[in-house]
Motif scaffolding. Structure first.
Motif, PDB file in Angstrom:
ATOM      1  N   GLN A 165       3.359   6.063   7.640  1.00 18.23           N
ATOM      2  CA  GLN A 165       3.687   6.108   6.356  1.00 18.23           C
ATOM      3  C   GLN A 165       2.581   5.837   5.393  1.00 18.23           C
ATOM      4  OE1 GLN A 165       6.357   2.660   6.728  1.00 18.23           O
ATOM      5  NE2 GLN A 165       8.110   3.916   6.810  1.00 18.23           N
ATOM      6  N   LEU A 166       1.491   5.209   5.810  1.00 17.71           N
ATOM      7  CA  LEU A 166       0.299   4.870   4.968  1.00 17.71           C
ATOM      8  C   LEU A 166      -0.250   6.651   4.999  1.00 17.71           C
ATOM      9  CD1 LEU A 166      -1.075   1.665   6.335  1.00 17.71           C
ATOM     10  CD2 LEU A 166      -0.185   2.184   3.992  1.00 17.71           C
ATOM     11  N   ILE A 199      -5.096   0.883   5.747  1.00 14.49           N
ATOM     12  CA  ILE A 199      -5.556   1.752   6.921  1.00 14.49           C
ATOM     13  C   ILE A 199      -6.602   1.137   7.566  1.00 14.49           C
ATOM     14  CG2 ILE A 199      -6.453   3.791   8.017  1.00 14.49           C
ATOM     15  CD1 ILE A 199      -4.457   5.348   5.911  1.00 14.49           C
ATOM     16  N   VAL A 227      -3.685   2.662  -0.037  1.00 16.45           N
ATOM     17  CA  VAL A 227      -3.675   2.976   1.324  1.00 16.45           C
ATOM     18  C   VAL A 227      -4.897   3.067   2.058  1.00 16.45           C
ATOM     19  CG1 VAL A 227      -3.091   5.138   2.473  1.00 16.45           C
ATOM     20  CG2 VAL A 227      -1.802   4.343   0.810  1.00 16.45           C
ATOM     21  N   PRO A 270      -0.471   4.024  -3.836  1.00 16.89           N
ATOM     22  CA  PRO A 270      -1.151   4.841  -2.981  1.00 16.89           C
ATOM     23  C   PRO A 270      -2.745   4.617  -3.085  1.00 16.89           C
ATOM     24  CG  PRO A 270       0.307   6.083  -4.203  1.00 16.89           C
ATOM     25  CD  PRO A 270       0.392   4.547  -4.524  1.00 16.89           C
ATOM     26  N   THR A 322       1.647   8.613   2.827  1.00 13.96           N
ATOM     27  CA  THR A 322       1.765   8.271   1.310  1.00 13.96           C
ATOM     28  C   THR A 322       0.326   8.920   0.529  1.00 13.96           C
ATOM     29  OG1 THR A 322       2.815   6.163   1.419  1.00 13.96           O
ATOM     30  CG2 THR A 322       1.440   6.397  -0.357  1.00 13.96           C
ATOM     31  N   ALA A 323      -0.809   8.811   1.398  1.00 13.97           N
ATOM     32  CA  ALA A 323      -2.050   9.255   1.051  1.00 13.97           C
ATOM     33  C   ALA A 323      -1.936  10.676   0.865  1.00 13.97           C
ATOM     34  CB  ALA A 323      -3.003   8.915   1.954  1.00 13.97           C
ATOM     35  N   ALA A 359       0.876  -1.245  -0.026  1.00 12.75           N
ATOM     36  CA  ALA A 359      -0.036   0.033   0.185  1.00 12.75           C
ATOM     37  C   ALA A 359       0.732   1.174   0.083  1.00 12.75           C
ATOM     38  CB  ALA A 359      -1.053   0.052   1.235  1.00 12.75           C
ATOM     39  N   ILE A 360       1.946   1.209   0.765  1.00 15.02           N
ATOM     40  CA  ILE A 360       2.898   2.392   0.770  1.00 15.02           C
ATOM     41  C   ILE A 360       3.474   2.654  -0.736  1.00 15.02           C
ATOM     42  CG2 ILE A 360       5.029   3.282   1.584  1.00 15.02           C
ATOM     43  CD1 ILE A 360       4.290   2.005   4.193  1.00 15.02           C
TER      44      ILE A 360
END
Length: 186
Positions: free
Chosen positions: A93-94, A68, A64, A61, A97-98, A57-58
């Motif tokens: 980090q997630l 989560i 994400v 995008p 990234t979002a 997921a990282i």
């Protein structure tokens, strides 16, 4: 990583994310009950798979929000494993990234993720880290007109202030909590 070495496509990773998100949703009620031990035993063999999905997921995008949500459903699993730092780093980090890729995360999901990361940091005696997450949670809650959304962050900040011996600050926050609660019940 194993998927990639076997020549499986990112769409397969997305399918695995969906599968593990569903598994996490199924186990969430048990993680909050007497059946927690059974739920942990069910999830433990797939810890490395969940880690791989977070890394996916990282890098991807659009995945994400699902990652989560997966972490939200199983945060008690991570707590039971003592993986406090790993959990809050994954959330950070997630969310980063979002934000970097303008991926929308529903406000309530973002607030839950920040609250859970703060709680795990607190449980791991990493109070400065917990404060960072609670303050971010409060910042995002302030974007809503519903002040009640800030309650969890305020409770956490008051608890931190008490634990750290900053009693005047704790009292001030607690008074604010009372004001918000009174306004919310009008």
């Amino acid at each position: 990583e194993v998927l990639r070495t076997q020549g499986l496509t990112p769409s397969t990773e997305a399918l695995h994310l969906t599968y593990f998100s569903n598994l996490a949703k199924q186990q969430q009620p048990s993680l909050h009950s007497n059946a927690q031990t059974t739920a942990i035993a069910t999830l433990l063999p797939d810890l490395d798979n969940m880690r791989a999905l977070i890394r996916y997921a990282i890098r991807t995008p659009e995945a994400v929000p699902a990652a989560i949500e997966l972490l939200h459903h199983v945060h008690r699993f991570w707590l039971a494993q003592g993986l406090y730092e790993e959990f809050d780093l994954a959330i950070e980090q997630l969310l980063q990234t979002a934000d970097t890729h303008s991926i929308e995360i529903k406000l309530l999901l973002r607030l839950n993720a920040l609250d859970e990361a703060a709680g795990l940091a607190f449980m791991g005696d990493r109070f400065a880290r917990a404060r960072e997450f609670y303050e971010k949670e409060q910042e995002f809650a302030a974007t809503s007109e519903d002040e009640l959304l800030s309650m969890n962050a305020l409770y956490g900040l008051a608890l931190l202030a008490n634990v750290e011996g900053r009693y005047p600050e704790a009292r001030e926050i607690q008074e604010r909590v009372l004001r918000v609660r009174e306004q919310g019940t009008d």
